[in-house]
Motif scaffolding. Structure first.
Motif, PDB file in Angstrom:
ATOM      1  N   ARG A 183       4.113  -6.835   3.954  1.00  0.00           N
ATOM      2  CA  ARG A 183       3.549  -5.649   3.649  1.00  0.00           C
ATOM      3  C   ARG A 183       1.994  -5.523   3.555  1.00  0.00           C
ATOM      4  NH1 ARG A 183       7.513  -2.306   1.913  1.00  0.00           N
ATOM      5  NH2 ARG A 183       9.676  -2.965   2.111  1.00  0.00           N
ATOM      6  N   LEU A 184       1.456  -6.697   3.123  1.00  0.00           N
ATOM      7  CA  LEU A 184      -0.088  -6.882   2.724  1.00  0.00           C
ATOM      8  C   LEU A 184      -0.737  -6.656   3.984  1.00  0.00           C
ATOM      9  CD1 LEU A 184      -1.857  -7.586   0.165  1.00  0.00           C
ATOM     10  CD2 LEU A 184      -1.979  -9.831   1.109  1.00  0.00           C
ATOM     11  N   GLU A 185      -0.097  -7.592   5.131  1.00  0.00           N
ATOM     12  CA  GLU A 185      -1.036  -7.522   6.505  1.00  0.00           C
ATOM     13  C   GLU A 185      -0.861  -6.162   7.121  1.00  0.00           C
ATOM     14  OE1 GLU A 185      -2.619  -9.711   7.812  1.00  0.00           O
ATOM     15  OE2 GLU A 185      -2.411 -11.234   6.298  1.00  0.00           O
ATOM     16  N   LEU A 186       0.326  -5.344   7.078  1.00  0.00           N
ATOM     17  CA  LEU A 186       0.424  -4.222   7.965  1.00  0.00           C
ATOM     18  C   LEU A 186      -0.345  -2.774   7.001  1.00  0.00           C
ATOM     19  CD1 LEU A 186       4.354  -4.062   8.297  1.00  0.00           C
ATOM     20  CD2 LEU A 186       2.523  -4.732   9.899  1.00  0.00           C
ATOM     21  N   GLN A 187      -0.693  -3.335   5.755  1.00  0.00           N
ATOM     22  CA  GLN A 187      -1.522  -2.294   5.243  1.00  0.00           C
ATOM     23  C   GLN A 187      -2.932  -2.712   5.363  1.00  0.00           C
ATOM     24  OE1 GLN A 187      -2.736  -2.751   0.819  1.00  0.00           O
ATOM     25  NE2 GLN A 187      -1.735  -0.732   0.827  1.00  0.00           N
ATOM     26  N   ALA A 188      -3.230  -3.836   5.872  1.00  0.00           N
ATOM     27  CA  ALA A 188      -4.607  -4.040   6.404  1.00  0.00           C
ATOM     28  C   ALA A 188      -4.611  -3.449   7.820  1.00  0.00           C
ATOM     29  CB  ALA A 188      -4.940  -5.798   6.431  1.00  0.00           C
ATOM     30  N   ASP A 189      -3.819  -3.524   8.414  1.00  0.00           N
ATOM     31  CA  ASP A 189      -3.729  -2.843   9.883  1.00  0.00           C
ATOM     32  C   ASP A 189      -3.769  -1.491   9.668  1.00  0.00           C
ATOM     33  OD1 ASP A 189      -3.453  -5.033  11.590  1.00  0.00           O
ATOM     34  OD2 ASP A 189      -1.205  -4.852  11.602  1.00  0.00           O
ATOM     35  N   CYS A 190      -3.162  -0.669   8.711  1.00  0.00           N
ATOM     36  CA  CYS A 190      -3.312   0.766   8.520  1.00  0.00           C
ATOM     37  C   CYS A 190      -4.768   0.892   8.115  1.00  0.00           C
ATOM     38  CB  CYS A 190      -2.425   0.978   7.285  1.00  0.00           C
ATOM     39  SG  CYS A 190      -2.116   2.947   7.166  1.00  0.00           S
ATOM     40  N   PHE A 191      -5.506  -0.110   7.197  1.00  0.00           N
ATOM     41  CA  PHE A 191      -6.599   0.383   6.636  1.00  0.00           C
ATOM     42  C   PHE A 191      -7.677   0.203   7.887  1.00  0.00           C
ATOM     43  CE2 PHE A 191      -6.098  -1.211   1.976  1.00  0.00           C
ATOM     44  CZ  PHE A 191      -5.591   0.018   1.796  1.00  0.00           C
ATOM     45  N   ALA A 192      -7.380  -0.641   8.895  1.00  0.00           N
ATOM     46  CA  ALA A 192      -8.186  -0.718  10.135  1.00  0.00           C
ATOM     47  C   ALA A 192      -8.343   0.721  10.651  1.00  0.00           C
ATOM     48  CB  ALA A 192      -7.802  -2.094  11.052  1.00  0.00           C
ATOM     49  N   GLY A 193      -7.080   1.225  10.790  1.00  0.00           N
ATOM     50  CA  GLY A 193      -6.677   2.366  11.494  1.00  0.00           C
ATOM     51  C   GLY A 193      -7.722   3.546  10.657  1.00  0.00           C
ATOM     52  N   VAL A 194      -7.641   3.540   9.334  1.00  0.00           N
ATOM     53  CA  VAL A 194      -8.303   4.438   8.421  1.00  0.00           C
ATOM     54  C   VAL A 194      -9.700   4.443   8.972  1.00  0.00           C
ATOM     55  CG1 VAL A 194      -9.125   4.981   6.272  1.00  0.00           C
ATOM     56  CG2 VAL A 194      -6.644   4.678   6.643  1.00  0.00           C
ATOM     57  N   TRP A 195     -10.550   3.217   8.714  1.00  0.00           N
ATOM     58  CA  TRP A 195     -11.729   2.924   9.240  1.00  0.00           C
ATOM     59  C   TRP A 195     -12.077   3.622  10.761  1.00  0.00           C
ATOM     60  CZ3 TRP A 195     -12.795   0.075  13.809  1.00  0.00           C
ATOM     61  CH2 TRP A 195     -14.087   0.084  14.228  1.00  0.00           C
ATOM     62  N   ALA A 196     -11.200   3.519  11.584  1.00  0.00           N
ATOM     63  CA  ALA A 196     -11.451   4.045  12.994  1.00  0.00           C
ATOM     64  C   ALA A 196     -11.494   5.491  13.186  1.00  0.00           C
ATOM     65  CB  ALA A 196     -10.347   3.389  14.167  1.00  0.00           C
ATOM     66  N   GLU A 212      -4.544  -9.919  -5.445  1.00  0.00           N
ATOM     67  CA  GLU A 212      -3.968 -10.690  -6.454  1.00  0.00           C
ATOM     68  C   GLU A 212      -2.639 -10.365  -7.023  1.00  0.00           C
ATOM     69  OE1 GLU A 212      -5.961 -11.628 -11.066  1.00  0.00           O
ATOM     70  OE2 GLU A 212      -6.772 -10.340  -9.787  1.00  0.00           O
ATOM     71  N   LYS A 213      -2.728  -9.307  -7.103  1.00  0.00           N
ATOM     72  CA  LYS A 213      -0.972  -8.598  -7.673  1.00  0.00           C
ATOM     73  C   LYS A 213      -0.039  -9.303  -6.507  1.00  0.00           C
ATOM     74  CE  LYS A 213      -0.850  -4.293  -8.887  1.00  0.00           C
ATOM     75  NZ  LYS A 213      -0.875  -3.215  -8.987  1.00  0.00           N
ATOM     76  N   VAL A 214      -0.127  -9.105  -5.177  1.00  0.00           N
ATOM     77  CA  VAL A 214       0.671  -9.793  -4.292  1.00  0.00           C
ATOM     78  C   VAL A 214       0.788 -11.218  -4.861  1.00  0.00           C
ATOM     79  CG1 VAL A 214       1.216 -10.250  -1.806  1.00  0.00           C
ATOM     80  CG2 VAL A 214       0.595  -7.821  -2.619  1.00  0.00           C
ATOM     81  N   ASP A 215      -0.228 -11.837  -4.760  1.00  0.00           N
ATOM     82  CA  ASP A 215      -0.138 -13.352  -4.722  1.00  0.00           C
ATOM     83  C   ASP A 215       0.403 -13.892  -6.192  1.00  0.00           C
ATOM     84  OD1 ASP A 215      -0.970 -16.047  -4.675  1.00  0.00           O
ATOM     85  OD2 ASP A 215      -2.855 -15.961  -5.738  1.00  0.00           O
ATOM     86  N   ARG A 216       0.502 -12.897  -7.239  1.00  0.00           N
ATOM     87  CA  ARG A 216       1.180 -13.407  -8.503  1.00  0.00           C
ATOM     88  C   ARG A 216       2.569 -13.021  -8.164  1.00  0.00           C
ATOM     89  NH1 ARG A 216      -2.690 -10.260 -11.292  1.00  0.00           N
ATOM     90  NH2 ARG A 216      -1.459  -8.538 -11.444  1.00  0.00           N
ATOM     91  N   ALA A 217       3.052 -11.813  -7.400  1.00  0.00           N
ATOM     92  CA  ALA A 217       4.337 -11.662  -7.079  1.00  0.00           C
ATOM     93  C   ALA A 217       5.006 -12.710  -6.473  1.00  0.00           C
ATOM     94  CB  ALA A 217       4.534 -10.158  -6.426  1.00  0.00           C
ATOM     95  N   ARG A 218       4.293 -13.178  -5.083  1.00  0.00           N
ATOM     96  CA  ARG A 218       4.879 -14.189  -4.537  1.00  0.00           C
ATOM     97  C   ARG A 218       5.055 -15.433  -5.031  1.00  0.00           C
ATOM     98  NH1 ARG A 218       1.893 -16.269  -0.928  1.00  0.00           N
ATOM     99  NH2 ARG A 218       3.342 -16.448   0.840  1.00  0.00           N
ATOM    100  N   ARG A 219       4.673 -15.795  -6.041  1.00  0.00           N
ATOM    101  CA  ARG A 219       4.803 -17.094  -6.932  1.00  0.00           C
ATOM    102  C   ARG A 219       6.170 -17.423  -7.531  1.00  0.00           C
ATOM    103  NH1 ARG A 219      -1.336 -17.767  -9.500  1.00  0.00           N
ATOM    104  NH2 ARG A 219      -2.429 -17.955  -7.886  1.00  0.00           N
ATOM    105  N   THR A 220       6.613 -15.915  -7.970  1.00  0.00           N
ATOM    106  CA  THR A 220       7.842 -15.897  -8.715  1.00  0.00           C
ATOM    107  C   THR A 220       9.181 -15.515  -7.612  1.00  0.00           C
ATOM    108  OG1 THR A 220       7.670 -13.641  -8.924  1.00  0.00           O
ATOM    109  CG2 THR A 220       6.741 -15.199 -10.627  1.00  0.00           C
ATOM    110  N   GLN A 221       9.036 -15.636  -6.366  1.00  0.00           N
ATOM    111  CA  GLN A 221       9.815 -15.020  -5.416  1.00  0.00           C
ATOM    112  C   GLN A 221      10.193 -16.289  -4.323  1.00  0.00           C
ATOM    113  OE1 GLN A 221       7.938 -12.057  -3.560  1.00  0.00           O
ATOM    114  NE2 GLN A 221       8.416 -10.363  -4.752  1.00  0.00           N
ATOM    115  N   SER A 222      11.426 -15.923  -3.871  1.00  0.00           N
ATOM    116  CA  SER A 222      11.918 -17.001  -2.783  1.00  0.00           C
ATOM    117  C   SER A 222      10.954 -17.073  -1.535  1.00  0.00           C
ATOM    118  CB  SER A 222      13.227 -16.710  -2.482  1.00  0.00           C
ATOM    119  OG  SER A 222      13.374 -15.504  -1.762  1.00  0.00           O
ATOM    120  N   GLU A 223      11.188 -18.038  -0.795  1.00  0.00           N
ATOM    121  CA  GLU A 223      10.181 -18.024   0.348  1.00  0.00           C
ATOM    122  C   GLU A 223      10.244 -16.828   1.444  1.00  0.00           C
ATOM    123  OE1 GLU A 223       9.149 -20.991   4.238  1.00  0.00           O
ATOM    124  OE2 GLU A 223      10.760 -21.379   2.703  1.00  0.00           O
TER     125      GLU A 223
END
Length: 299
Positions: free
Chosen positions: A211-224, A191-202
């Motif tokens: 950054r959001l996607e790379l964190q999800a990759d890192c979280f996948a690694g934490v699970w493993a 939600e925080k990223v979504d709000r921030a993206r709405r006020t930024q350029s493309e």
């Protein structure tokens, strides 16, 4: 990957063969994005795989998926027969999801929190979601509005056919990545990223998405890391296969394959090198704190 005989989750909705049409539902609408919309494993992989399935130009799909007005006309696919109750892939998905539940449940508890387990829906062709219509050409995705992971198992076959990645652990990495988005949702990051993206350029919004996607990759690694520590799931070659999958779905690799050149400002999920780096960081450390991509100077 060693998974047979481990606990299976009861949070899987098997809707394969139902093909419910993927019509609009409350709270959704539009392409796959953030907040009230869904977060997929890759906008570019969506277009590339969609072009393979639908036989249309991947750039046309990119336009549609990024909110453009391009129109794609496809024929309705025949309804897929419902799989048997003892389908091996169903057992695999249920076991992997259960493993993520056990891992993240323990990690949240250790921090004084409570982990809300997501649902995972298996479907074929199309499906309704709280984020709008879901299509198999989109690849696996997570919908924050209903806290569900959506997966058409055909994606795993496409991984083998298009990217030459054939590994159960690589498939588990895909599921764990989407669960990583659920973790982000529970932590309030989506939600925080979504709000921030709405006020930024493309360009700036795309950078936040990376950054959001790379964190999800890192979280996948934490699970493993924790799954292997607690249940010894890894076998020889598993990590290498997951890294190969992470590399194959990097924005640069997918753009180069789809259009012959790369456009860095349009990246939304990170380069192959970045995706490998952050998954590796998670699986080597097992620490959530190591996955703070938003404050990292170098991705």
């Amino acid at each position: 990957m060693k998974w047979e005989g481990n606990r299976e989750s009861d949070n899987v909705e098997d809707r394969r063969g139902e093909n419910d049409g993927g019509g609009n539902s409350n709270g959704g609408g539009g392409g796959f994005g953030f907040g009230g919309r869904s977060i997929g494993i890759g906008t570019i992989v969506v277009a590339l795989l969609g072009s393979y399935v639908l036989d249309v130009n991947p750039l046309t799909l990119l336009n549609v998926l990024s909110g453009g007005s391009g129109q794609v006309s496809t024929q309705q696919t025949p309804q897929t027969p419902r799989p048997a109750a003892d389908d091996p892939m169903s057992h695999f998905v249920r076991t992997v999801l259960a493993d993520t539940e056990d891992t993240w449940g323990a990690l949240f508890k250790a921090e004084g929190g409570s982990y809300v387990r997501p649902k995972l829906r298996l479907y074929t062709g199309s499906t309704d979601t709280a984020c709008g219509p879901g299509q198999s050409a989109s690849g696996p995705f997570y919908c924050p509005a209903d806290q569900k992971v959506y997966l058409d198992l055909e994606f795993f076959q496409l991984m083998q056919d298009r990217f030459k990645v054939s590994s159960e652990f690589a498939e588990a990495y895909v599921i764990a990545h989407e669960v990583g988005h659920h973790v982000q949702n529970l932590l309030g990051l989506s939600e925080k990223v979504d709000r921030a993206r709405r006020t930024q350029s493309e360009r700036q919004a795309n950078a936040m998405s990376v950054r959001l996607e790379l964190q999800a990759d890192c979280f996948a690694g934490v699970w493993a890391y924790h799954a292997n520590l607690d249940r010894k799931i890894l076998e020889k070659g598993d990590v290498e296969a997951a890294l190969k999958a992470a590399s194959a779905i990097g924005d640069d690799a997918l753009q180069r394959q789809a259009q012959g050149h790369v456009v860095p400002d349009s990246f939304t999920h990170g380069t192959s090198e970045q995706r490998v780096r952050w998954f590796s960081r998670g699986i080597n450390s097992g620490q959530i704190a190591q996955c703070n991509t938003f404050e990292a100077r170098q991705l």
